[in-house]
Design a protein around this motif. Structure first.
Motif, PDB file in Angstrom:
ATOM      1  N   UNK A 206      -5.603  -3.789 -13.199  1.00 37.82           N
ATOM      2  CA  UNK A 206      -4.300  -3.423 -13.762  1.00 37.82           C
ATOM      3  C   UNK A 206      -3.318  -3.063 -12.650  1.00 37.82           C
ATOM      4  N   UNK A 207      -3.776  -2.246 -11.718  1.00 39.13           N
ATOM      5  CA  UNK A 207      -2.897  -1.762 -10.657  1.00 39.13           C
ATOM      6  C   UNK A 207      -2.518  -2.871  -9.691  1.00 39.13           C
ATOM      7  N   UNK A 208      -3.448  -3.754  -9.382  1.00 35.09           N
ATOM      8  CA  UNK A 208      -3.154  -4.835  -8.438  1.00 35.09           C
ATOM      9  C   UNK A 208      -2.098  -5.792  -8.968  1.00 35.09           C
ATOM     10  N   UNK A 209      -1.931  -5.840 -10.290  1.00 36.40           N
ATOM     11  CA  UNK A 209      -0.914  -6.716 -10.867  1.00 36.40           C
ATOM     12  C   UNK A 209       0.501  -6.294 -10.459  1.00 36.40           C
ATOM     13  N   UNK A 210       0.727  -4.975 -10.341  1.00 43.11           N
ATOM     14  CA  UNK A 210       2.105  -4.491 -10.185  1.00 43.11           C
ATOM     15  C   UNK A 210       2.290  -3.511  -9.041  1.00 43.11           C
ATOM     16  N   UNK A 211       1.239  -3.171  -8.294  1.00 37.52           N
ATOM     17  CA  UNK A 211       1.366  -2.109  -7.296  1.00 37.52           C
ATOM     18  C   UNK A 211       0.511  -2.424  -6.074  1.00 37.52           C
TER      19      UNK A 211
ATOM     20  N   UNK B  32      -1.054   4.495  -5.776  1.00 37.57           N
ATOM     21  CA  UNK B  32      -0.590   3.105  -5.922  1.00 37.57           C
ATOM     22  C   UNK B  32       0.912   3.115  -6.189  1.00 37.57           C
ATOM     23  N   UNK B  33       1.670   2.436  -5.319  1.00 32.49           N
ATOM     24  CA  UNK B  33       3.132   2.413  -5.418  1.00 32.49           C
ATOM     25  C   UNK B  33       3.580   1.101  -6.054  1.00 32.49           C
ATOM     26  N   UNK B  34       4.599   1.197  -6.918  1.00 35.26           N
ATOM     27  CA  UNK B  34       5.125   0.002  -7.596  1.00 35.26           C
ATOM     28  C   UNK B  34       5.547  -1.035  -6.572  1.00 35.26           C
ATOM     29  N   UNK B  35       5.215  -2.290  -6.837  1.00 37.46           N
ATOM     30  CA  UNK B  35       5.335  -3.348  -5.844  1.00 37.46           C
ATOM     31  C   UNK B  35       6.776  -3.668  -5.470  1.00 37.46           C
ATOM     32  N   UNK B  36       7.696  -3.606  -6.428  1.00 35.97           N
ATOM     33  CA  UNK B  36       9.083  -4.028  -6.198  1.00 35.97           C
ATOM     34  C   UNK B  36      10.029  -2.841  -6.314  1.00 35.97           C
ATOM     35  N   UNK B  37      11.154  -2.874  -5.602  1.00 32.54           N
ATOM     36  CA  UNK B  37      12.163  -1.815  -5.777  1.00 32.54           C
ATOM     37  C   UNK B  37      12.837  -1.933  -7.137  1.00 32.54           C
TER      38      UNK B  37
END
Length: 671
Positions: free
Chosen positions: A387-392, A400-405
């Protein structure tokens, strides 16, 4: 047709037609050919339902009114005796020793439903949903077969002595063993097509048990929304631009003489050239399913040049949700129904709930801790990591930090879509709070204000505050002027609204619970929605009200924002200012209900005679979280006098649900 025919048959009105596919695989039309349409089964208590999806075989179990003057009690008892005998067993068909229910079994009216659809008309638009099947429901007499079996068993017991001697003689005979010849293909085909084989094959498919919801149930209201094409934008040009020759070719395509052999490759690889041959909705779905997270500008760059952005916005909302201004694919698109986790084998339904919780957390903050998420959703670490690797991405000492600003440009350009998505997240949050038993405040950072659901700039915030202050001043002046007029023309009624003065604290008064005047952010549309929804349901928990409000906002066409973003406190004030009151139900300390489910609101004054009955009912629930019918009847006789059984039944059906012989207010029954 002659050219002059156009003058004799003018076009009166043009209606836009939309194809809704949300229920296309699960929509059945049920027909009852043995009963007139005026005598439907809407008000009959449905005891159970089950279906075999592959065979499209449905069975409904309905209660019979044994107290009806048309019911023959002696016949009902005789049928139960023939079916179950005199013994008391849990497997008995009729547990009360009387035929108190009947079963309806389906027969397929047609095997080809491609020409049939269900259509609804709303606001000049026709929404069409294809039918999965058309079933005719007829009474089932399987209980007669069971009665016949009982008769045969009794006859066999009587002849038991003679048969035992025959069996002893048979046991003395020699046994001859023969080996069957190999089955030929023709014999195999005959066996497969035989009635016994088909019956055995049909019996192998397991029954799927269903839960029946009445036509007025809130879940039914929720599902009916899917009959409308989701996020329809009337500004989108959907006119047919094909020439008559091209349209005829679409209806009757020419037969292909030879098939083009595609080069072999992995089944999950699709080139951009192949992708652009698909419909726009399929293109968006395929891209989001593979990329998982994408800004809207990047999505437009992957589509063919000249693609209408409005059409893309309509498609993206069907397969993705907005998180920090970026689009994240929906969980049910990644994990379709009846699938399982490749890591742990967890069903798709459980995976979707867990992933929705992770995505909801990212709507509130930039980073989340994996251990914190796992402790709430309680899924295997491999699934949580996916789940986390999809968006962070993982950060040292930050989780885990959100992938996009945050895409503030998109939010600023499309505030209506951002607001609608925020309301959808509110509905998802209410469901998650109930499933995982948490409160939103549990995840709010300490000593920090709650983040706004929609990201706006500081200048916009300042302007909104100034406008709100001016509106507050004007509203206060109007209310002061209105109070002066009331004091001059007629005295204010200060009579307690309950007969027992000590009970005045059991409800929130419209003016005595700190609600005050309506918040200036409340819109007339929201006020109308509150009045309409409480006229329909009479009793709602705050959780259910927010869910219905989210559905209402989601059905509003894009570009039209009529309901502002409001906190729970503002929503409660709006409810209390529209002839509604809060019931302080004394739930037990160990209740499993979420906080929003324990806040119960009721319609106090509708201007009808039935208000008196409902007020007595609400007073009882201010003392007990569940009641018995006898308690209600005694209280009504004491407060009002004789009340007919029909009126009591109607009130209980409108405001309550029954479980284990007790009555609960709607939405407060523990699951």
């Amino acid at each position: 047709m002659m050219a002059s025919g156009d003058d004799d048959d003018p076009i009166i009105e043009e209606i836009d037609v939309y194809l809704a596919k949300s229920l296309a695989e699960n929509l059945y039309l049920l027909q009852y050919p043995v009963r007139p349409s005026s005598m439907n089964y809407d008000d009959v208590n449905h005891l159970g339902a089950k279906i075999k999806p592959k065979q499209q075989r449905l069975e409904l179990e309905m209660a019979m009114d044994t107290m009806s003057p048309n019911y023959c009690r002696s016949k009902g008892e005789q049928i139960a005796l023939n079916v179950d005998g005199t013994s008391y067993d849990e497997s008995n068909t009729y547990s009360v020793k009387m035929m108190d229910k009947q079963t309806f079994s389906s027969i397929q009216a047609t095997t080809n439903t491609s020409r049939y659809a269900a259509a609804v008309f709303r606001k000049g638009e026709l929404h069409v949903t294809p039918l999965t099947g058309i079933l005719q429901m007829r009474p089932s007499f399987s209980y007669l077969d069971k009665a016949d079996n009982k008769t045969r068993e009794r006859e066999a017991e009587k002849e038991g002595g003679d048969s035992s001697q025959d069996e002893a003689e048979e046991e003395a005979k020699a046994i001859t063993v023969r080996f069957a010849r190999p089955e030929s293909e023709q014999a195999r085909q005959r066996r497969i097509q035989s009635y016994e084989f088909l019956q055995k094959k049909h019996a192998e498919e397991p029954w799927v048990h269903l839960r029946y919801h009445g036509i007025k149930d809130s879940r039914s209201e929720h599902e009916r929304q899917y009959l409308y094409c989701q996020s329809v934008d009337s500004s989108q040009n959907s006119e047919l631009v094909k020439t008559p020759k091209e349209y005829l070719a679409m209806l009757m395509p020419p037969q292909a003489e030879e098939k083009v052999v595609q080069p072999t490759g992995p089944s999950n690889v699709l080139s951009m050239a192949q992708l652009r041959t698909l419909p726009l909705a399929e293109q968006v779905k395929t891209l989001m399913k593979n990329v998982k997270l994408m800004p809207f500008a990047n999505l437009m760059g992957l589509l063919a040049s000249g693609t209408d952005s409005t059409a893309v916005l309509r498609c993206i909302q069907q397969v993705a949700l907005l998180v920090q201004g970026n689009w994240v694919v929906k969980s049910d698109v990644l994990y379709p129904k009846n699938t399982f986790s490749a890591h742990s084998g967890v069903p798709a339904e459980v995976l979707c709930r867990g992933r929705d919780f992770v995505m909801w957390r990212f709507t509130m903050e930039r980073s989340v801790m994996r251990k914190e998420v796992t402790s709430v959703i309680k899924l295997p670490p491999e699934d949580v990591k996916e789940f986390l690797e999809h968006v962070a991405v993982p950060r040292v000492n930050r989780g885990w930090e959100f992938l996009l600003p945050t895409d503030r440009e998109f939010i600023k350009k499309h505030p209506d879509i951002a607001h609608r998505q925020n309301m959808l997240w509110m509905g998802i949050q209410s469901k998650l709070e109930k499933v995982f038993n948490f409160s939103k405040e549990d995840f709010m950072p300490k000593n920090s204000p709650q983040p706004d659901p929609v990201h706006i700039s500081g200048e916009q915030r300042l302007k909104m505050a100034q406008d709100r202050a001016q509106a507050n001043q004007s509203t206060l002046k109007k209310e002061l002027a209105a109070k002066k007029v009331i004091c001059k023309e007629e005295p204010m009624d200060t009579t307690p609204y309950l007969s027992n003065g000590s009970m005045n604290g059991d409800f929130d008064h419209a003016n005595g619970n700190g609600a005050g005047p309506l918040d200036p952010s409340s819109s007339p549309e929201l006020t109308d929605f509150v009045k309409k929804i409480f006229r329909k349901y009479f009793v709602l928990t705050l959780c259910e009200f927010k869910r219905l409000l989210g559905l209402h906002v989601a059905s509003i066409p894009a570009g039209k924002v009529v309901v502002p973003s409001m906190s729970d406190h503002m929503l409660q004030n709006t409810i209390l200012q529209n002839n509604c009151r809060q019931i302080h139900v004394p739930f037990p300390a160990q209740t499993t209900l979420a906080p929003d489910e324990q806040k119960v609101f009721c319609l106090w004054d509708s201007g009808e005679d039935s208000d008196k009955l409902r007020r007595v009912l609400f007073e009882l629930f201010s003392k007990n979280y569940r009641i018995k019918r006898t308690m209600l009847q005694a209280k009504l006789s004491q407060e009002i006098g004789e009340v007919s059984k029909t009126d009591i039944d109607r009130m209980l059906k409108e405001c309550c649900i029954s479980a284990s012989g007790q009555w609960y207010l709607r939405g407060t029954c523990p699951s």
